[in-house]
Write an enzyme that holds these catalytic residues in place. Structure first.
Site, PDB file in Angstrom:
ATOM      1  N   MET A 152      10.427  -6.223   5.110  1.00 12.61           N
ATOM      2  CA  MET A 152      10.531  -6.938   6.377  1.00 12.61           C
ATOM      3  C   MET A 152      11.852  -7.698   6.501  1.00 12.61           C
ATOM      4  O   MET A 152      11.885  -8.853   6.927  1.00 12.61           O
ATOM      5  CB  MET A 152       9.342  -7.888   6.538  1.00 12.61           C
ATOM      6  N   ARG A 172      22.104 -12.303   4.890  1.00 14.99           N
ATOM      7  CA  ARG A 172      21.560 -10.975   4.611  1.00 14.99           C
ATOM      8  C   ARG A 172      22.462 -10.190   3.659  1.00 14.99           C
ATOM      9  O   ARG A 172      21.981  -9.449   2.797  1.00 14.99           O
ATOM     10  CB  ARG A 172      21.394 -10.195   5.923  1.00 14.99           C
ATOM     11  N   ASN A 191      13.194   4.452   5.275  1.00 15.90           N
ATOM     12  CA  ASN A 191      12.299   3.434   5.833  1.00 15.90           C
ATOM     13  C   ASN A 191      11.081   4.105   6.464  1.00 15.90           C
ATOM     14  O   ASN A 191      11.126   5.272   6.862  1.00 15.90           O
ATOM     15  CB  ASN A 191      13.035   2.622   6.904  1.00 15.90           C
ATOM     16  N   ILE A 217      16.082  -7.040   7.766  1.00 20.07           N
ATOM     17  CA  ILE A 217      17.075  -6.142   8.368  1.00 20.07           C
ATOM     18  C   ILE A 217      18.184  -5.903   7.345  1.00 20.07           C
ATOM     19  O   ILE A 217      18.737  -6.848   6.788  1.00 20.07           O
ATOM     20  CB  ILE A 217      17.656  -6.754   9.650  1.00 20.07           C
ATOM     21  N   VAL A 218      18.499  -4.629   7.107  1.00 20.49           N
ATOM     22  CA  VAL A 218      19.510  -4.306   6.104  1.00 20.49           C
ATOM     23  C   VAL A 218      20.912  -4.358   6.716  1.00 20.49           C
ATOM     24  O   VAL A 218      21.088  -4.291   7.928  1.00 20.49           O
ATOM     25  CB  VAL A 218      19.257  -2.927   5.466  1.00 20.49           C
ATOM     26  N   THR A 250       0.813  -1.212   0.000  1.00 20.37           N
ATOM     27  CA  THR A 250       0.000   0.000   0.000  1.00 20.37           C
ATOM     28  C   THR A 250       0.850   1.267   0.000  1.00 20.37           C
ATOM     29  O   THR A 250       0.484   2.261  -0.625  1.00 20.37           O
ATOM     30  CB  THR A 250      -0.967   0.024   1.196  1.00 20.37           C
ATOM     31  N   ASN A 251       1.981   1.242   0.692  1.00 23.03           N
ATOM     32  CA  ASN A 251       2.854   2.418   0.670  1.00 23.03           C
ATOM     33  C   ASN A 251       3.532   2.581  -0.692  1.00 23.03           C
ATOM     34  O   ASN A 251       3.704   3.707  -1.177  1.00 23.03           O
ATOM     35  CB  ASN A 251       3.887   2.332   1.792  1.00 23.03           C
ATOM     36  N   HIS A 289       8.000   3.334   9.508  1.00 16.70           N
ATOM     37  CA  HIS A 289       7.707   2.468  10.657  1.00 16.70           C
ATOM     38  C   HIS A 289       6.428   2.953  11.329  1.00 16.70           C
ATOM     39  O   HIS A 289       6.236   4.164  11.507  1.00 16.70           O
ATOM     40  CB  HIS A 289       8.872   2.519  11.651  1.00 16.70           C
TER      41      HIS A 289
END
Length: 212
Positions: free
Chosen positions: A112, A87, A129, A114-115, A35-36, A131
């Site tokens: 979703m 990652r 980001n 972690i970078v 949606t964003n 939140h």
């Protein structure tokens, strides 16, 4: 979705103040419904944000954001995180793809994962980001549940530059949302989401003004 009470956005900035002469090239990361991502794309289509989205990357094969990208005629690619050793390997694949599309800003629109330094160092001060809380309160997963359990009276959403510490980094824009006496997880989530869609495009333009 009805916004029963007015929200408060800080800092107060007008769209006119955030007009960008040079269009931004946004690479969007999303894991879910998108949606964003859709709100940002709509802001671009309505000429409220001077930008393009050359590429959407999603990590969940079932993510509905893929359908939104198709409907918006935006190219998308799946990078299933389960197929990478770690990652850093996933982030390197993201960097390689975004660089090949000449992306200059990375937008985490419900990403979703972690970078790592691999992504952050490839796009210094250019990874954004969102939140669903008023950071620094209620970091991490289930932020809306955390706010309800804490019985606070106000929560909201925050757009910020990403950093190695989860849900940290310089804050760009926030919107406060009152918690109503009869709020449920669903009703509060819906009202916060309305504010997310308002502030995310504004925050991207603000970041471009502040960090070039």
């Amino acid at each position: 979705m009805e916004n029963a009470t007015p929200s408060f956005i800080s800092p107060q900035v007008s769209r006119e103040e955030l007009i960008l002469e040079i269009p931004l090239k946004l690479g969007v990361l999303a894991s879910g419904s998108g949606t964003n991502f859709e709100a940002i794309a709509n802001a671009i289509n309505q000429q409220q944000l001077n930008a393009t989205i050359p590429l959407l990357i999603y990590n969940n094969p079932q993510a509905k954001v893929k359908e939104k990208a198709t409907a918006l005629n935006i190219e998308s690619k799946l990078l299933n995180h389960r197929e990478f050793k770690g990652r850093e390997d996933l982030d390197q694949a993201i960097v390689d793809l975004f660089k090949s599309y000449q992306v200059d800003w990375v937008i985490m629109a419900g990403w979703m994962r972690i970078v790592t330094p691999v992504l952050l160092e490839a796009f210094p001060n250019h990874v954004i980001n969102i939140h669903p809380s008023l950071l620094p309160s209620f970091k991490g997963i289930k932020a809306i549940e955390q706010a309800l359990e804490a019985k606070v009276k106000i929560t909201g959403c925050t757009v910020h530059l990403a950093s190695l510490e989860v849900d940290s980094g310089p804050i760009l824009l926030q919107a406060a949302v009152p918690i109503l006496p009869n709020d449920t997880l669903e009703t509060l989530h819906n009202r916060i989401q309305i504010e997310e869609h308002k502030i995310f495009p504004l925050a991207i333009a603000l970041a471009a003004k502040l960090y070039y």
